[in-house]
Write an enzyme that holds these catalytic residues in place. Structure first.
Site, PDB file in Angstrom:
ATOM      1  N   HIS A   1     -45.960 -46.728  39.108  1.00 11.13           N
ATOM      2  CA  HIS A   1     -47.256 -47.128  39.648  1.00 11.13           C
ATOM      3  C   HIS A   1     -48.165 -45.925  39.855  1.00 11.13           C
ATOM      4  O   HIS A   1     -47.821 -44.798  39.525  1.00 11.13           O
ATOM      5  CB  HIS A   1     -47.078 -47.923  40.945  1.00 11.13           C
ATOM      6  CG  HIS A   1     -46.370 -47.192  42.051  1.00 11.13           C
ATOM      7  ND1 HIS A   1     -46.956 -46.172  42.783  1.00 11.13           N
ATOM      8  CD2 HIS A   1     -45.116 -47.331  42.552  1.00 11.13           C
ATOM      9  CE1 HIS A   1     -46.110 -45.730  43.682  1.00 11.13           C
ATOM     10  NE2 HIS A   1     -44.975 -46.402  43.560  1.00 11.13           N
TER      11      HIS A   1
ATOM     12  N   CYS B   1     -39.824 -45.016  43.593  1.00 12.90           N
ATOM     13  CA  CYS B   1     -40.468 -45.321  42.316  1.00 12.90           C
ATOM     14  C   CYS B   1     -40.841 -44.036  41.584  1.00 12.90           C
ATOM     15  O   CYS B   1     -40.591 -42.943  42.065  1.00 12.90           O
ATOM     16  CB  CYS B   1     -41.735 -46.143  42.552  1.00 12.90           C
ATOM     17  SG  CYS B   1     -41.420 -47.759  43.307  1.00 12.90           S
TER      18      CYS B   1
END
Length: 175
Positions: free
Chosen positions: A139, A151
């Site tokens: 992201h 992430c």
């Protein structure tokens, strides 16, 4: 549209375990990893980015903030009802769910810009092992390029440049 790459690589460089580069063919972008670096034994809430090869499942995007991205990935606009279950004991652990939902979850429609573009990575899914980690995405990075909760994150402009090179057969390999 460019040729879709079969694999893109995330490789740590330097002494900071939370910093890396993403390599996609001839493209190279700085990226940030989890606050605990990388891990072979990812656990829910440990702040580590899992080491391994993960398929890219789909692109989620904020249609109210971002024009429709160029990619051959399946896409889904994010609504105010989209959530991701992060409760290991719940039957929908590590899955997309819709509000209202009682168990612990993460909102996909965030007030910040981090989920304006989100690549859903196929981590801990077939089979899903309770507590092995959930909501592993690629992201948009936080302001200041601060670490993630597990992430991989890129600058928005870099993620936009990368999207045309990613398709349903692409795998993200965290080394």
């Amino acid at each position: 549209m460019p040729h879709v790459l079969p694999e893109i690589y995330v490789r740590r460089v330097g002494m900071d375990a939370r910093r890396a580069y993403l390599f996609a063919g001839s493209l190279r972008f700085p990226c940030v990893l989890g606050r605990a670096g990388r891990s072979w034994s990812k656990r829910e809430g440990d702040g580590a980015t899992p080491i391994g090869s993960m398929p890219v499942r789909r692109l989620w995007w904020r249609a109210d903030k971002v024009k429709r991205p160029r990619t051959s990935l399946p896409m889904r606009p994010i609504s105010e009802h989209d959530l991701w279950c992060d409760a290991p004991a719940d039957r929908n652990y590590n899955r997309h769910i819709r509000s209202p939902y009682q168990a612990s979850h993460e909102k996909m429609r965030r007030a910040d810009d981090m989920y304006d573009l989100v690549l859903e990575l196929g981590w801990n899914e077939r089979p899903c092992i309770k507590g092995r980690g959930s909501a592993i995405f690629l992201h948009v990075a936080r302001p200041g390029f601060r670490p993630t909760e597990g992430c991989v994150a890129l600058r928005r402009t870099d993620l936009e440049k990368l999207l045309p090179w990613i398709g349903p057969e692409t795998r993200v390999v965290v080394e």
